[in-house]
Write an enzyme that holds these catalytic residues in place. Structure first.
Site, PDB file in Angstrom:
ATOM      1  N   THR A   1       2.588   6.683   2.002  1.00  0.00           N
ATOM      2  CA  THR A   1       3.620   7.495   2.638  1.00  0.00           C
ATOM      3  C   THR A   1       4.745   7.818   1.661  1.00  0.00           C
ATOM      4  O   THR A   1       5.186   6.973   0.893  1.00  0.00           O
ATOM      5  CB  THR A   1       4.205   6.752   3.852  1.00  0.00           C
TER       6      THR A   1
ATOM      7  N   ARG B   1      -5.886   0.413  11.128  1.00  0.00           N
ATOM      8  CA  ARG B   1      -5.612   0.831  12.509  1.00  0.00           C
ATOM      9  C   ARG B   1      -6.396  -0.003  13.510  1.00  0.00           C
ATOM     10  O   ARG B   1      -5.952  -0.191  14.644  1.00  0.00           O
ATOM     11  CB  ARG B   1      -5.959   2.314  12.672  1.00  0.00           C
TER      12      ARG B   1
ATOM     13  N   CYS C   1      -8.883   3.398   4.275  1.00  0.00           N
ATOM     14  CA  CYS C   1      -8.089   2.171   4.354  1.00  0.00           C
ATOM     15  C   CYS C   1      -7.241   2.174   5.629  1.00  0.00           C
ATOM     16  O   CYS C   1      -7.103   1.137   6.299  1.00  0.00           O
ATOM     17  CB  CYS C   1      -7.188   2.032   3.129  1.00  0.00           C
TER      18      CYS C   1
ATOM     19  N   ILE D   1      12.301  -5.026  34.710  1.00  0.00           N
ATOM     20  CA  ILE D   1      12.203  -6.186  35.594  1.00  0.00           C
ATOM     21  C   ILE D   1      13.226  -7.244  35.201  1.00  0.00           C
ATOM     22  O   ILE D   1      13.816  -7.915  36.061  1.00  0.00           O
ATOM     23  CB  ILE D   1      10.769  -6.756  35.563  1.00  0.00           C
TER      24      ILE D   1
ATOM     25  N   GLU E   1       0.928   4.468  10.468  1.00  0.00           N
ATOM     26  CA  GLU E   1      -0.526   4.568  10.324  1.00  0.00           C
ATOM     27  C   GLU E   1      -1.117   5.597  11.281  1.00  0.00           C
ATOM     28  O   GLU E   1      -2.149   5.386  11.895  1.00  0.00           O
ATOM     29  CB  GLU E   1      -1.176   3.196  10.472  1.00  0.00           C
ATOM     30  N   GLY E   2      -0.414   6.706  11.384  1.00  0.00           N
ATOM     31  CA  GLY E   2      -0.843   7.809  12.236  1.00  0.00           C
ATOM     32  C   GLY E   2      -0.037   7.872  13.507  1.00  0.00           C
ATOM     33  O   GLY E   2      -0.120   6.979  14.351  1.00  0.00           O
TER      34      GLY E   2
ATOM     35  N   PHE F   1       0.859  -1.183   0.000  1.00  0.00           N
ATOM     36  CA  PHE F   1       0.000   0.000   0.000  1.00  0.00           C
ATOM     37  C   PHE F   1       0.889   1.225   0.000  1.00  0.00           C
ATOM     38  O   PHE F   1       1.532   1.539   1.006  1.00  0.00           O
ATOM     39  CB  PHE F   1      -0.891  -0.042   1.246  1.00  0.00           C
TER      40      PHE F   1
END
Length: 388
Positions: A135, A246, A241, A340, A366-367, A132
């Site tokens: 970006t 998300r 999309c 830990i 994705e944000g 996809f």
């Protein structure tokens, strides 16, 4: 010991079918991913095609879509699958998310019947890989100003530009590319064998190393109009999309957090310091209690969004709320679990640092968290603060 998600008996929220799906995905993660993922991460490679075929056999690719060989599963079932995959590794879950919720979803939602028949059945089986391309090198959080262009040339389209940080790109057979045209943002299903299309593997990543990530270059890529996603009109199409993908992250991040917390509990109950198990110290128990609480709250949020998705659908800001909270808390859990484990926390023998490093990317892609904060802020105030 009580497993973190058992404190509130959250398993009772699931149907028998949902539990069965979860167990199937957990087994394939145990068999096909966990024995190898530390090595994949260290070498910076992943067998994308082999995994895709394995996942395709189980119906995990585009599992929430209907028709064309897709399973038509519920949103909650898809979320549980994402959770189990990311418990093994975020990069492996990304392979499935990008294939199903971005590339396949874009074609399924916006493509022609011919495009759906050409691509979706093979993508559902894992025989064909999709990516996809939204970006860009200079336009990450601001896709409205993308530089990639598509211009008419007779009956054809010619694409020029570039995309960056594209999961699955080096292995892809089809790339969903978004470009600016005179009519606005338009999507194209681009066969990666088309002259002028190239994808370069991005190396030297410190995160998501068990994931194939690429840079796409489009140099005079000529396509017929049959490559255009005819139902995609404007920037809302690719953003829808992203909303779809998300949702899987809302669940997936919890898997990484759960794996870290399980590891920390096992380590703290078996490792002795000062004559007692680490788990016997008040500070350690306080850390474990706080992390378990946040994990369960995130699970309840994911479950609410999943049930709502199945019943009436989700608004973008609701998915933003889920990603913002669950990824942020998952990363905090991974970092705390590392403390830990002490020095062992940075060892590849344990999954904690790998998950923490991966979640740094999940926090961004994705944000970013800031973008999701602005989405929520705009909804609360009615004021668009993007770019302000």
């Amino acid at each position: 010991m009580t497993a973190p998600l058992d404190l509130l008996d959250l398993d009772e929220l699931l149907s028998d079918e949902e539990r069965d799906i979860r167990e199937v995905v957990r087994r394939v993660a145990d068999d096909r991913v966990r024995p190898h993922v530390a090595g994949w991460y260290e070498r910076g490679e992943v067998p994308v095609r082999d995994l895709a075929v394995e996942f395709g056999k189980l119906g995990l690719l585009g599992m929430h879509l209907t028709g064309y060989g897709c399973a038509g599963a519920s949103a909650v079932s898809y979320g549980l699958a994402c959770m189990e995959l990311e418990a093994a590794d975020s990069g492996v879950r990304s392979l499935v998310s990008v294939q199903g919720s971005l590339a396949m979803y874009a074609i399924w939602r916006f493509g022609t019947e011919e495009q759906k028949q050409r691509w979706l059945p093979g993508m559902a089986t894992g025989e064909l890989i999709g990516c996809f391309g939204l970006t860009e090198p200079d336009h990450g959080s601001d896709p409205a100003h993308m530089a990639t262009r598509a211009r008419r040339d007779g009956d054809d389209w010619v694409l020029d530009g570039g995309k960056l940080w594209i999961t699955n790109a080096p292995a892809a057979d089809v790339a969903v590319i978004w470009a600016r045209t005179d009519e606005g943002v338009t999507g194209f299903a681009v066969p990666t064998s088309t002259p002028g299309f190239s994808a370069r593997e991005i190396k030297q990543k410190m995160s998501l190393r068990a994931s194939s990530t690429g840079e796409i270059v489009l140099d005079g890529v000529r396509l017929g109009d049959d490559a255009r996603l005819t139902e995609a009109r404007g920037l809302k199409a690719p953003l829808s999309c992203l909303t779809e993908a998300r949702f899987g992250i809302v669940w997936g991040a919890l898997g990484a957090a759960r794996e870290c917390l399980h590891t920390a509990i096992d380590y703290a109950t078996s490792r002795e310091q000062f004559g007692r198990p680490l788990a016997g110290f008040q500070l350690t128990q306080a850390k474990l209690a706080d992390m378990a609480l946040e994990l369960q709250k995130g699970y309840l949020l994911a479950m609410h969004l999943g049930r709502r998705h199945d019943a009436v659908g989700l608004r973008p800001e609701q998915v933003s709320a889920g990603k913002l909270n669950n990824v942020r808390e998952a990363l905090a859990i991974a970092r705390q679990c590392r403390t830990i484990l002490g020095a062992n926390g940075i060892s590849g023998e344990y999954p904690v640092m790998r998950h923490a490093n991966n979640l740094e990317s999940v926090l961004t892609y994705e944000g970013t968290s800031e973008i999701h904060q602005l989405v929520l802020g705009q909804k609360l105030t009615g004021i668009d603060a993007f770019g302000g």
